[in-house]
Every structure is written in structure tokens, then in C-alpha cells.
Scaffold this motif. Structure first.
Motif, PDB file in Angstrom:
ATOM      1  N   MET A  96       0.847  -1.188   0.000  1.00 34.21           N
ATOM      2  CA  MET A  96       0.000   0.000   0.000  1.00 34.21           C
ATOM      3  C   MET A  96       0.883   1.238   0.000  1.00 34.21           C
ATOM      4  O   MET A  96       1.743   1.397   0.867  1.00 34.21           O
ATOM      5  N   THR A  97       0.695   2.096  -0.984  1.00 29.11           N
ATOM      6  CA  THR A  97       1.435   3.360  -1.062  1.00 29.11           C
ATOM      7  C   THR A  97       0.472   4.512  -0.845  1.00 29.11           C
ATOM      8  O   THR A  97      -0.702   4.444  -1.224  1.00 29.11           O
ATOM      9  N   GLY A  98       0.954   5.588  -0.204  1.00 28.12           N
ATOM     10  CA  GLY A  98       0.104   6.757   0.076  1.00 28.12           C
ATOM     11  C   GLY A  98       0.772   8.050  -0.353  1.00 28.12           C
ATOM     12  O   GLY A  98       1.999   8.160  -0.350  1.00 28.12           O
ATOM     13  N   ARG A  99      -0.057   9.030  -0.692  1.00 28.95           N
ATOM     14  CA  ARG A  99       0.444  10.348  -1.089  1.00 28.95           C
ATOM     15  C   ARG A  99      -0.384  11.414  -0.402  1.00 28.95           C
ATOM     16  O   ARG A  99      -1.611  11.408  -0.477  1.00 28.95           O
ATOM     17  N   TYR A 100       0.308  12.348   0.275  1.00 31.74           N
ATOM     18  CA  TYR A 100      -0.355  13.388   1.057  1.00 31.74           C
ATOM     19  C   TYR A 100      -0.522  14.648   0.212  1.00 31.74           C
ATOM     20  O   TYR A 100       0.348  15.002  -0.584  1.00 31.74           O
ATOM     21  N   ARG A 101      -1.697  15.330   0.409  1.00 26.48           N
ATOM     22  CA  ARG A 101      -1.918  16.625  -0.239  1.00 26.48           C
ATOM     23  C   ARG A 101      -2.954  17.411   0.549  1.00 26.48           C
ATOM     24  O   ARG A 101      -3.707  16.843   1.366  1.00 26.48           O
ATOM     25  N   VAL A 102      -2.978  18.727   0.333  1.00 29.83           N
ATOM     26  CA  VAL A 102      -3.961  19.610   0.950  1.00 29.83           C
ATOM     27  C   VAL A 102      -5.070  19.851  -0.070  1.00 29.83           C
ATOM     28  O   VAL A 102      -4.830  20.385  -1.152  1.00 29.83           O
ATOM     29  N   VAL A 103      -6.291  19.478   0.288  1.00 28.23           N
ATOM     30  CA  VAL A 103      -7.424  19.633  -0.623  1.00 28.23           C
ATOM     31  C   VAL A 103      -7.934  21.065  -0.619  1.00 28.23           C
ATOM     32  O   VAL A 103      -8.213  21.664  -1.669  1.00 28.23           O
ATOM     33  N   GLY A 119      -6.208  -4.584   3.848  1.00 27.32           N
ATOM     34  CA  GLY A 119      -6.571  -3.387   4.589  1.00 27.32           C
ATOM     35  C   GLY A 119      -5.370  -2.462   4.724  1.00 27.32           C
ATOM     36  O   GLY A 119      -4.281  -2.730   4.219  1.00 27.32           O
ATOM     37  N   TRP A 120      -5.556  -1.350   5.462  1.00 19.86           N
ATOM     38  CA  TRP A 120      -4.499  -0.365   5.603  1.00 19.86           C
ATOM     39  C   TRP A 120      -4.672   0.412   6.895  1.00 19.86           C
ATOM     40  O   TRP A 120      -5.754   0.442   7.487  1.00 19.86           O
ATOM     41  N   THR A 121      -3.587   1.067   7.335  1.00 20.88           N
ATOM     42  CA  THR A 121      -3.588   1.924   8.515  1.00 20.88           C
ATOM     43  C   THR A 121      -2.793   3.184   8.212  1.00 20.88           C
ATOM     44  O   THR A 121      -1.631   3.107   7.803  1.00 20.88           O
ATOM     45  N   VAL A 122      -3.438   4.338   8.421  1.00 22.50           N
ATOM     46  CA  VAL A 122      -2.776   5.635   8.195  1.00 22.50           C
ATOM     47  C   VAL A 122      -2.462   6.247   9.552  1.00 22.50           C
ATOM     48  O   VAL A 122      -3.314   6.241  10.459  1.00 22.50           O
ATOM     49  N   VAL A 143       1.690   5.046   5.751  1.00 20.74           N
ATOM     50  CA  VAL A 143       0.652   4.055   5.413  1.00 20.74           C
ATOM     51  C   VAL A 143       1.264   2.680   5.632  1.00 20.74           C
ATOM     52  O   VAL A 143       2.211   2.315   4.945  1.00 20.74           O
ATOM     53  N   ASP A 144       0.729   1.961   6.616  1.00 16.74           N
ATOM     54  CA  ASP A 144       1.286   0.661   7.001  1.00 16.74           C
ATOM     55  C   ASP A 144       2.772   0.768   7.345  1.00 16.74           C
ATOM     56  O   ASP A 144       3.581  -0.113   7.016  1.00 16.74           O
TER      57      ASP A 144
END
Length: 232
Positions: A131-138, A160-163, A224-225
Motif C-alpha cells: 500500500m502506497t500513500g500520497r499526502y496533499r492539501v485539498v 486493509g491499511w492503517t494511516v 501508510v502501514d
């Protein structure tokens, strides 16, 4: 006149010297003085050089390294017997005895053509995170912002995943997942963790959004994980 005496005449020659002993003594003293000066002159000629006089250089003795070595007769190689081949007793001449391979351990094996250096890997390469994650401001507004962590399942199975997010102070208003059932939110100190409620299929994506106030929009930690997020 027969009554007058004649004065004695001074004698000349050896008789005069014998009759005058002071002449002999004076001559002897003069000879001794001359001999004494001659002896003093000879002694001064043998005395060491005075202070400040240049001292002749002392030639160094030849050392063992400077002595030329006489080459001996070249040793002839051992005879080669038919049907026999030499065996490698160590590393090949091109490899140094103290060198190490950065990728792992090295071993030497002998073949018909000569020794061959082989390397074995020290460890298997790490597999990419599932699982890969990318952060951004909406969205940003006065006093707060809405952030997002977009995740993609790059493995071949649903999972599943955990942030985990941590900021410098601030207050979490809410957090939610777009388009799927919600998971579990747990707050701690200056951050929170969010555990997924449903698994993500292989190649699928999901986004976690959250509303924070009175803090910077750049997190101190985002994983993420356990793998660091990209995008910040």
C-alpha cells in the motif's frame, strides 16, 4: 822596570770557555728555551679546531637498502606433467587479498580454464510496499484546512491499511473515507491513526480525508502501514 807586574792576558779558545762557566750555563738555558718553544708549537698544531671553525662532514655509512643486490640465477618453472592441471590456491592475481565485495561474500572456484570469482548476494532486495500513500492539501481556509492521503493497493491481493498522521499541535475536527464504509479513528497527542473498515482490491485506490484547525498543513509524520507518504 823589574819591580812592576804585568797584567794577565785574556786567553782565547776552549780555555776561555772553561775558565768562564756562566757562558756554558747561559748557552744551556738558551738551548732549553728554544726546545721549549718548539715543543709548544708542535702541541698547538695537534690541538682540536676552535669553536666556530668548520667541521669536515662525516660521510654516512652505506645501509642495507643502498647495497646493490646481485641478481641470482632465475629459478626455472617446475616441469608440467601431461594429464595434470594446476589448482587455484587462493584469489586470482587481479583480486587483492584484503578486498571485499559490497554486495555480499565472494568465493573462488577452480575450473579447467582457471579460477573464477563468484559473488553471492548478502540479502534479497526489498519488495515494494503493498500500500502506497500520497499526502496533499485539498482546501485551505482561515483557521484550518482539509487534507487527504490517497492510497493504492499495488499487491496482488485485497488488503486493509492503517494511516498514521501527526502534526504540531492543532485540533482534529473529523476524518472520513471517500465512497466506502468508514473505519476506526484513534487520536493520540498531536495526531491520530485511521484503520480501514474494508479491504482494498488489487490495483484499487482509496482516499482518507480529515479536517484540522489551528496547525500547519505540513505534517510531522505521515505513514501508510509504516511506510512514509509521498507529496510532502
Amino acid at each position: 822596570m823589574s819591580g812592576m807586574r804585568r797584567a794577565p792576558r785574556l786567553s782565547h779558545g776552549p780555555a776561555a770557555i772553561v775558565s768562564s762557566p756562566w757562558i756554558v750555563v747561559g748557552a744551556g738555558v738558551l738551548v732549553m728555551v728554544v726546545l721549549l718553544f718548539m715543543a709548544l708549537g708542535a702541541y698547538r698544531g695537534r690541538s682540536p679546531a676552535p669553536d666556530g671553525a668548520p667541521v669536515p662532514p662525516v660521510l654516512p655509512l652505506p645501509t642495507a637498502a643502498e647495497v646493490p643486490s646481485v641478481p641470482g640465477p632465475a629459478s626455472s618453472p617446475p616441469p608440467v606433467r601431461p594429464g595434470l592441471s594446476g589448482r587455484a590456491s587462493g584469489l586470482p592475481p587481479s583480486a587483492s587479498a584484503g578486498s571485499r565485495s559490497p554486495s555480499g561474500s565472494a568465493s573462488v572456484r577452480a575450473t579447467g580454464g582457471g579460477p573464477v570469482l563468484t559473488r553471492s548476494p548478502s540479502r534479497a532486495p526489498q519488495e515494494p510496499s503493498a500500500m502506497t500513500g500520497r499526502y496533499r492539501v485539498v482546501q485551505s481556509f482561515d483557521g484550518g484546512f482539509i487534507g487527504e492521503v490517497a492510497m493504492t493497493n499495488r499487491s496482488g491481493e485485497s488488503r486493509g491499511w492503517t494511516v498514521r498522521l501527526e502534526f504540531s499541535g492543532g485540533r482534529l475536527v473529523t476524518a472520513w473515507v471517500e465512497g466506502v464504509p468508514q473505519g476506526t479513528l484513534r487520536q493520540f497527542g498531536d495526531g491520530f491513526t485511521y484503520v480501514s473498515g474494508v479491504d482494498v482490491r488489487p490495483g484499487g485506490s482509496v482516499s482518507l480525508r480529515f479536517h484540522l484547525e489551528r496547525t500547519s498543513s505540513t505534517p510531522r509524520e505521515c505513514t501508510v502501514d509504516g511506510v512514509r507518504c509521498g507529496g510532502f
